[in-house]
Design an enzyme around this catalytic site. Structure first.
Site, PDB file in Angstrom:
ATOM      1  N   ARG A  52       0.833  -1.205   0.000  1.00 21.89           N
ATOM      2  CA  ARG A  52       0.000   0.000   0.000  1.00 21.89           C
ATOM      3  C   ARG A  52       0.869   1.258   0.000  1.00 21.89           C
ATOM      4  O   ARG A  52       0.481   2.276  -0.570  1.00 21.89           O
ATOM      5  CB  ARG A  52      -0.978   0.009   1.178  1.00 21.89           C
ATOM      6  CG  ARG A  52      -2.036   1.096   1.055  1.00 21.89           C
ATOM      7  CD  ARG A  52      -3.085   0.994   2.147  1.00 21.89           C
ATOM      8  NE  ARG A  52      -4.174   0.113   1.840  1.00 21.89           N
ATOM      9  CZ  ARG A  52      -5.354   0.511   1.337  1.00 21.89           C
ATOM     10  NH1 ARG A  52      -5.548   1.788   1.042  1.00 21.89           N
ATOM     11  NH2 ARG A  52      -6.321  -0.347   1.108  1.00 21.89           N
ATOM     12  N   GLU A  91      -9.367   6.336   7.735  1.00 21.52           N
ATOM     13  CA  GLU A  91      -7.933   6.534   7.533  1.00 21.52           C
ATOM     14  C   GLU A  91      -7.555   7.817   6.786  1.00 21.52           C
ATOM     15  O   GLU A  91      -6.545   8.448   7.123  1.00 21.52           O
ATOM     16  CB  GLU A  91      -7.346   5.327   6.793  1.00 21.52           C
ATOM     17  CG  GLU A  91      -7.354   4.056   7.607  1.00 21.52           C
ATOM     18  CD  GLU A  91      -7.032   2.839   6.755  1.00 21.52           C
ATOM     19  OE1 GLU A  91      -6.015   2.191   7.028  1.00 21.52           O
ATOM     20  OE2 GLU A  91      -7.788   2.549   5.811  1.00 21.52           O
TER      21      GLU A  91
END
Length: 763
Positions: free
Chosen positions: A311, A717
């Site tokens: 990621r 997030e």
């Protein structure tokens, strides 16, 4: 309508009055035992001898066991089966559990665990990136490399260049409720686990394997957590499994919680990174080619390091189109705590790398960094030619041109930047800085099969509704938002809906509440179940009145069937008496996504979440001390399910991100012992650290172009990375001290700020 309203958190009153129940608050049966681990004192070596005589003889001790005492090998890794519950002859970090004490009280267990006589044969630990590279200590055969275009040719042809390095520290989760678990043995070998876990199904799987029973013999319940932030996605398994094993061995309920120091020493942190970069660009600051090398210190076991590092690579572009890019990622194995999931899951580290590049380019050209950022933005939504990311996903929903323009005007960015430059020219000691940075964050699990959720909804004959889903509540307001979805689906007041504790016996095979997907996945699953029940009710009520089921309306606490108006309770009662099933399951799987992580190609994300922040700071050039003065945020939550809860997530995410980048420093000594393992030595942000002016808003124009739950967007997030603006504002302030680029590392502690000031002045 119950959705899109700024309603308070369902447990807000319980939080502030102390009546909200966590694992450690659950009344336990008589005879419940407490557990504590005995921990390794060295970072690497063999256990030459382990004498537990004094431990067993300590007051209150009922049982002590090591890995050798268990009937089977017990592993608690979420990925590679490389993480035994207890050390098996070797230790790989200081703080690794070696044995487990079972005693009549928490204090007795902890005291006894300190009495072990352990002799080690120490080996040289691998602690740093350089040591890991020299030893080729890594979790894959070699570095993972993704690329687009001929990077070397583009770099060679570029008229201008920058290169550099940024060190990015890790971060302790510091959830208010520490790790905790309770195991209650049942008849016929069944086990009930109460866990402070973001992933009940994984706890169920690990406990079942450790006990040697099928998963249906283990039920895991999670009512709430006092914070998780990713630290309870995989790390709670150690406690739950230990409690279950002790309960099986003793036949008594067993409970375990880490004291804060033990929590620090045992559990994983955010991955610390080093990023090397080379970039080529034109005179306007448009990037022509970028070459990144990521070095991640992953700790002693694999845990979730591979997807975290993936990621970071996925978000190496942040909001910018990179025509030629290469990202080389080294996943390094070290003798430190096993780094794990943390809010953003590698995305923040990847984003900070490209934001450093943009900032460096702007400094080299003498341009406003915001203008360089705008020059590199992806094409806006609706543009004739949309652009693709370096991993092949078309960016169809890019809204940052408009959002950033609105924020810059609202925050008066241009005028403040001019005023700060004038102020710095007259201020020899105190320097101010300002920065506006954007966020583009992909929403979905990159492990495709995790993008699914289930739900169970009951309508009772009095019209009250109970439901359950696979998501867990960790303070983020998921339960309230999903209750609002159910209330809106049935057209009833929110008070009619109750969400029960997450329970693997009600909804099986759940994914972790992570990847900002809790509302997206579970909200859709709950709505699916509600719609199934509504369709049954509509058919029955319409048939009794010779009406079309499609004409039945659920609204304002009523059900309208032709000319008839029934209260929802009356409708439920009539359907019950008509033998209509008022219970249903719901299931949702995210569409459109596919991902090949080896090739680094596909569509790993259903959509992107966007936001931007302006931060203003002041630094003392004599000491390096600094302060956030003002923060302005504009964040796109789509059509927010609950603006009050989402705004709280935006504000909290920013503050936690600012802690990561400004104050929170993890320090290991030369022998691999973590020295910052308590609030006295590890500085999380306090109330006094928030800026005096803190204006956070949700973007009123926000909508999700994809068919998410009521067109909302994930908000867990993405706001974390808005704090990059504070870090870049510090860099801007340091740059006012001289001509050289500051090359600031994170966290920007006073020591690092002062060192950067001195470098800039010296050059």
């Amino acid at each position: 309508m119950s959705v899109h309203r700024p309603l308070p958190h369902d447990a807000a009153r319980g939080h502030v009055t102390g009546t909200a129940r966590y694992v450690d608050d659950i009344p336990t049966p008589a005879g419940t035992l407490s557990l504590a681990f005995g921990l390794s004192e060295i970072a690497r070596g063999r256990i030459a001898s382990l004498d537990l005589t004094e431990v067993r003889a300590a007051p209150g001790v009922v049982d002590v066991f090591t890995a050798a005492d268990l009937p089977r090998r017990v592993n608690v890794s979420p990925s590679a089966h490389d993480e035994p519950l207890l050390a098996e002859g070797e230790v790989f970090y200081a703080g690794q559990p070696i044995f487990c004490v079972v005693a009549t009280s928490h204090l007795a267990a902890r005291r006894a665990a300190r009495k072990a006589a352990v002799l080690y044969e120490p080996e040289e630990p691998i602690l740093t990136i350089e040591e890991a590279l020299a030893a080729n200590s890594r979790f894959e055969d070699g570095p993972r490399i993704w690329s687009r275009g001929d990077v070397e040719a583009r770099l060679a042809a570029a008229p201008r260049h920058v290169e550099g390095r940024i060190e990015i520290g890790g971060q302790e989760h510091f959830y208010l409720e520490g790790q905790a678990a309770l195991a209650l043995p049942q008849e016929a070998g069944e086990m009930v686990i109460h866990a402070s876990s973001q992933h009940p199904t994984e706890i169920q799987h690990h406990v079942a394997h450790a006990l040697g029973v099928p998963m249906h013999m283990v039920r895991v319940e999670v009512r709430r957590m006092g914070g998780g932030f990713g630290g309870k996605e995989s790390q709670n398994a150690h406690l739950a499994v230990a409690c279950a094993l002790a309960a099986q061995r003793t036949g008594r309920p067993c409970k375990m919680r880490y004291d804060r120091d033990d929590d620090f020493l045992i559990t994983g942190k955010r991955h610390d990174f080093r990023i090397d970069y080379r970039a080529g660009f034109d005179d306007e600051g448009r990037l022509l080619a970028v070459d990144f090398t990521h070095y991640a210190r992953c700790g002693w076991s694999q845990d979730l390091s591979l997807p975290v590092c993936d990621r970071a690579m996925l978000h190496a572009d942040n909001a910018y189109f990179l025509p030629a890019v290469r990202i080389t990622s080294h996943r390094l194995k070290t003798n430190t705590q096993s780094a794990t999931a943390f809010r953003g899951f590698g995305g923040p580290q990847g984003m900070l790398g490209i934001e450093r590049v943009i900032d460096h380019v702007a400094h080299t050209l003498g341009h406003d960094p915001l203008e360089v950022r705008r020059a590199n933005f992806y094409a806006p939504m609706g543009a004739p030619a949309l652009q693709t990311t370096h991993y092949g996903q078309t960016v169809e929903d890019f809204v940052l041109h408009e959002l950033v323009e609105e924020l810059a005007e609202r925050a008066d960015y241009a005028a403040r930047r001019r005023a700060i430059a004038a102020w710095n020219a007259e201020s020899p000691v105190l320097k101010r800085g300002i920065a506006l940075t954007p966020v583009k964050f992909g929403i979905s699990f990159t492990l495709t099969h995790l993008n699914q959720a289930g739900a169970l909804v009951h309508v009772y004959q009095d019209g009250s509704i109970a439901m359950n889903h696979g998501g867990t509540e960790m303070g983020q307001g998921l339960f309230q938002k999903v209750a609002q979805v159910a209330a809106a689906s049935f057209g009833v007041p929110l008070e009619a809906v109750r969400i029960t504790a997450t329970d693997t016996a009600k909804v099986p095979n759940t994914s972790a509440t992570a990847a900002s997907s809790g509302s997206d996945l579970n909200g859709m699953a709950v709505r699916e179940a509600c719609e199934t029940i509504k369709a049954r009710m509509a058919r029955h009520l319409a048939a009794a009145r010779q009406a079309d089921p499609e004409s039945v309306v659920f609204e304002n606490g009523e059900v309208r069937v032709g000319a008839d108006r029934l209260s929802f309770a009356e409708a439920a009662r009539e359907c019950y008496e008509g033998r209509v099933s008022l219970s249903a399951t719901g299931f949702y799987a995210t569409p459109k996504i596919s991902w090949d992580r080896i090739r680094g190609q596909g569509r790993p994300f259903y959509y992107f979440a966007y936001g931007a922040a302006v931060s203003e700071v002041v630094i003392d050039t004599l000491t390096g001390e600094n302060r956030l003065l003002r923060v302005d945020i504009l964040h796109d939550a789509g059509r927010s399910l609950n603006p009050a809860i989402d705004l709280g997530q935006v504000e909290g995410g920013f503050v936690q991100g600012a802690g990561w980048l400004m104050t929170e420093e993890l320090v290991w000594d030369d022998e691999g012992r973590l020295r910052t393992h308590a609030p006295s030595t590890y500085k999380i942000p306090a109330c006094s650290d928030r800026p005096a002016v803190f204006e956070a808003r949700l973007w009123e124009k926000g909508r999700n172009r994809e068919e998410t739950i009521f067109r909302s967007k994930a908000v867990g997030e993405p706001p974390f990375m808005l704090a990059i603006s504070a870090f870049m504002a510090l860099s801007d302030a340091i740059a006012a001290c001289g001509a050289a680029y500051p090359a600031l590392d994170a966290p920007a502690t006073p020591e690092r700020v002062l060192a950067a000031v001195e470098r800039v002045r010296a050059r």
